[in-house]
Design a protein around this motif. Sequence first.
Motif, PDB file in Angstrom:
ATOM      1  N   CYS A 161       0.857  -1.191   0.000  1.00 53.95           N
ATOM      2  CA  CYS A 161       0.000   0.000   0.000  1.00 53.95           C
ATOM      3  C   CYS A 161       0.885   1.229   0.000  1.00 53.95           C
ATOM      4  O   CYS A 161       1.821   1.335   0.800  1.00 53.95           O
ATOM      5  N   TYR A 162       0.594   2.160  -0.917  1.00 54.30           N
ATOM      6  CA  TYR A 162       1.339   3.414  -1.021  1.00 54.30           C
ATOM      7  C   TYR A 162       0.479   4.549  -0.465  1.00 54.30           C
ATOM      8  O   TYR A 162      -0.707   4.654  -0.795  1.00 54.30           O
ATOM      9  N   ILE A 163       1.101   5.391   0.350  1.00 54.82           N
ATOM     10  CA  ILE A 163       0.380   6.523   0.947  1.00 54.82           C
ATOM     11  C   ILE A 163       1.144   7.823   0.698  1.00 54.82           C
ATOM     12  O   ILE A 163       2.354   7.819   0.439  1.00 54.82           O
ATOM     13  N   SER A 164       0.424   8.921   0.778  1.00 50.43           N
ATOM     14  CA  SER A 164       1.026  10.254   0.878  1.00 50.43           C
ATOM     15  C   SER A 164      -0.042  11.177   1.436  1.00 50.43           C
ATOM     16  O   SER A 164      -1.237  10.873   1.385  1.00 50.43           O
ATOM     17  N   PHE A 165       0.393  12.291   1.973  1.00 54.29           N
ATOM     18  CA  PHE A 165      -0.548  13.299   2.437  1.00 54.29           C
ATOM     19  C   PHE A 165      -0.788  14.308   1.319  1.00 54.29           C
ATOM     20  O   PHE A 165       0.077  14.531   0.475  1.00 54.29           O
ATOM     21  N   VAL A 166      -1.983  14.883   1.317  1.00 56.65           N
ATOM     22  CA  VAL A 166      -2.396  15.757   0.224  1.00 56.65           C
ATOM     23  C   VAL A 166      -1.415  16.913   0.047  1.00 56.65           C
ATOM     24  O   VAL A 166      -0.900  17.474   1.019  1.00 56.65           O
ATOM     25  N   CYS A 167      -1.118  17.230  -1.218  1.00 54.36           N
ATOM     26  CA  CYS A 167      -0.247  18.353  -1.549  1.00 54.36           C
ATOM     27  C   CYS A 167      -1.131  19.531  -1.943  1.00 54.36           C
ATOM     28  O   CYS A 167      -1.952  19.419  -2.866  1.00 54.36           O
ATOM     29  N   LEU A 168      -0.959  20.650  -1.259  1.00 54.52           N
ATOM     30  CA  LEU A 168      -1.871  21.783  -1.434  1.00 54.52           C
ATOM     31  C   LEU A 168      -1.382  22.733  -2.533  1.00 54.52           C
ATOM     32  O   LEU A 168      -0.903  23.836  -2.280  1.00 54.52           O
ATOM     33  N   TYR A 169      -1.539  22.279  -3.777  1.00 52.29           N
ATOM     34  CA  TYR A 169      -1.280  23.144  -4.921  1.00 52.29           C
ATOM     35  C   TYR A 169      -2.289  24.298  -4.913  1.00 52.29           C
ATOM     36  O   TYR A 169      -3.372  24.184  -4.316  1.00 52.29           O
ATOM     37  N   PRO A 170      -1.963  25.425  -5.582  1.00 50.51           N
ATOM     38  CA  PRO A 170      -2.900  26.567  -5.582  1.00 50.51           C
ATOM     39  C   PRO A 170      -4.317  26.194  -5.998  1.00 50.51           C
ATOM     40  O   PRO A 170      -5.293  26.636  -5.386  1.00 50.51           O
ATOM     41  N   LYS A 171      -4.470  25.372  -7.048  1.00 52.54           N
ATOM     42  CA  LYS A 171      -5.818  24.992  -7.498  1.00 52.54           C
ATOM     43  C   LYS A 171      -6.542  24.188  -6.435  1.00 52.54           C
ATOM     44  O   LYS A 171      -7.764  24.284  -6.287  1.00 52.54           O
ATOM     45  N   VAL A 172      -5.785  23.364  -5.667  1.00 53.79           N
ATOM     46  CA  VAL A 172      -6.392  22.578  -4.598  1.00 53.79           C
ATOM     47  C   VAL A 172      -6.831  23.499  -3.461  1.00 53.79           C
ATOM     48  O   VAL A 172      -7.915  23.335  -2.889  1.00 53.79           O
ATOM     49  N   ARG A 173      -6.004  24.481  -3.128  1.00 54.54           N
ATOM     50  CA  ARG A 173      -6.366  25.442  -2.073  1.00 54.54           C
ATOM     51  C   ARG A 173      -7.665  26.167  -2.412  1.00 54.54           C
ATOM     52  O   ARG A 173      -8.510  26.396  -1.541  1.00 54.54           O
TER      53      ARG A 173
END
Length: 310
Positions: A161-173
């Motif tokens: 299982c691969y995980i990561s925490f969300v990356c807050l790119y400008p469009k995501v913000r």
Amino acid sequence: MEEKMALFSIPRIVSVSRRTDIPAFYGEWFRQRVRQGWAVSQNPFSRRAIRVSLRPEDVAAFVFWSKNFAPFLPYLAELKTLGYRMVFLFTITGLPRIFESRVPDTGVTVAALQAISRMFSPGHVQWRYDPIFLTSVTDEKYHLRRFRELCRLLSGYTTRCYISFVCLYPKVRRRLQALEKQGIKVLAVSETEQAALARQLAEIAAEHGIELYSCCNDHLVGGLVKKAHCVDVELLASLFNLEAGFYRFRPTRNQCGCWESVDIGVYNTCPHGCIYCYASTGAGASKNYLHHDPGSPVLIERENIHSQAR
């Protein structure tokens, strides 16, 4: 569009695709490209286009990425018969609809992962619980409970299982700001807190025979949590006797652990509409999907692509 023939002395690893969800939405396009024996890959920044051979002898392996392999299952038998080597990166988070409005129910996606595992092997299928998105409705307790439920369903069908925490790119913000108006608050979580949660997830995964890997989040690596190589030549070598020494380490972004591959997808073409997506603007992606031609060598002609905001 400039088009140059890609001349390679060794078979290439073909990514299908980091940039969009080809198995969910473009399966017929992909099948036609396989039957034709080639596709066009476009660099999203330089606009350079290359012709990529998809003949079995020229493909070291297909690395498929998707949130929904269910529509793609009918194509896999044909690909397997033709002798293609394949691995599958299958994202299943089970997040609430407000975050993944067009992703099928977990029952559908889990059944598809199980079907692929039976068709190939658990080693061919890498589950992605990604991204981990902590909000007032998906806090730490939520993720521990949801992850345990998914581990129980996927135990015996995958080993990673691969995980990561969300990356807050400008469009995501910008999307998250809209969510706040609906009363959903994004929680600020330090790297130390993220690492502590990852350790708990790794312990749960281990109980179900699954190893946990961190994708582009090196602060999570340690103990039971290993560094992820999503395009992993060592895994491909173990599955297919691939000569790992032929391939170069080529990360695509900071802390990425991937080896080189060529991607035949196009950004801003996935209609799933996930709130956290870095590769799509949402409405523009749905319009682009409607413009795709299954008979074209390129997924979406550049002149038809609606703008992708950064």
